[in-house]
Design an enzyme around this catalytic site. Structure first.
Site, short mmCIF file in Angstrom:
data_model
loop_
_atom_site.label_atom_id
_atom_site.label_comp_id
_atom_site.label_asym_id
_atom_site.label_seq_id
_atom_site.Cartn_x
_atom_site.Cartn_y
_atom_site.Cartn_z
CB SER A 95 -15.95 36.92 79.95
OG SER A 95 -14.53 37.02 79.60
CG HIS A 100 -8.56 36.41 84.52
ND1 HIS A 100 -9.70 36.31 85.06
CD2 HIS A 100 -8.64 37.18 83.25
CE1 HIS A 100 -10.62 36.94 84.35
NE2 HIS A 100 -10.03 37.39 83.10
P1 DGP Z 1 -11.83 38.91 81.08
O1 DGP Z 1 -12.66 39.18 80.13
O2 DGP Z 1 -10.88 39.61 81.73
O3 DGP Z 1 -12.66 37.86 82.09
O4 DGP Z 1 -10.86 37.90 80.33
C1 DGP Z 1 -11.12 36.48 80.14
C2 DGP Z 1 -10.24 36.08 79.13
O5 DGP Z 1 -9.98 34.61 79.24
C3 DGP Z 1 -10.43 36.15 77.81
O6 DGP Z 1 -9.35 37.21 77.25
C4 DGP Z 1 -10.44 34.97 76.82
C5 DGP Z 1 -9.61 33.97 77.77
N1 DGP Z 1 -10.27 32.58 77.80
C6 DGP Z 1 -11.79 32.28 77.99
N2 DGP Z 1 -11.93 30.90 77.65
C7 DGP Z 1 -10.60 30.54 77.46
C8 DGP Z 1 -10.17 29.20 77.50
O7 DGP Z 1 -10.78 28.11 77.61
N3 DGP Z 1 -8.66 29.00 77.61
C9 DGP Z 1 -8.03 30.00 77.49
N4 DGP Z 1 -6.74 29.89 77.40
N5 DGP Z 1 -8.25 31.51 77.74
C10 DGP Z 1 -9.55 31.50 77.68
#
Ligand code: DGP
Length: 114
Positions: A95, A100
């Site tokens: 997403s 990451h």
């Molecule tokens: P993925 O689905 O693998 O792309 O994981 C993206 C992750 O990022 C998801 O577990 C939620 C996290 N995430 C999204 N927006 C933010 C944010 O603004 N801050 C933090 N700390 N995490 C976020």
């Protein structure tokens, strides 16, 4: 100014709960934790995902995994274990289009994942 969320977090333009920072890598708590420990390990340099791996040096990629393992240890997960996940592309529900590594632990997990 980059519009990439994780570029902005790593640059300090948006807040996050950091657990690790160096010149190349940052790690911070996932905002939607899926387990008692859920961290994201992120290169400062923008790479869209693992599917852009050819734009990375092997050492840059290896260092990310090394940092992930070190942080897992520092979080006390070496005995109980943990999972590292790199969601890549739509089928994996990536997403955020900035590479990451999820480090997830602190509870029993199932395999295969859903
Ligand atoms: P993925 O689905 O693998 O792309 O994981 C993206 C992750 O990022 C998801 O577990 C939620 C996290 N995430 C999204 N927006 C933010 C944010 O603004 N801050 C933090 N700390 N995490 C976020």
């Amino acid at each position: 100014v980059s519009e990439c969320l994780f570029c902005r977090i790593s640059a300090g333009e948006l807040p996050a709960d950091f657990v690790y920072q160096d010149d190349e890598v940052v790690a911070f708590l996932d905002i939607q934790p899926q387990a008692p420990t859920h961290l994201l390990v992120v290169p400062r340099r923008h790479v869209s995902g693992l599917d852009a791996v050819e734009s990375m040096e092997a050492g840059e990629l290896g260092n990310l995994l090394k940092v992930a393992a070190r942080i897992a240890g520092a979080e006390g997960l070496n005995g109980s274990g943990y999972r590292v996940v790199v969601n890549t592309g739509p089928d994996a529900q990536q997403s955020v289009a900035h590479l990451h590594i999820h480090v997830i632990g602190g509870r029993q997990m199932r395999w295969p994942p859903g």
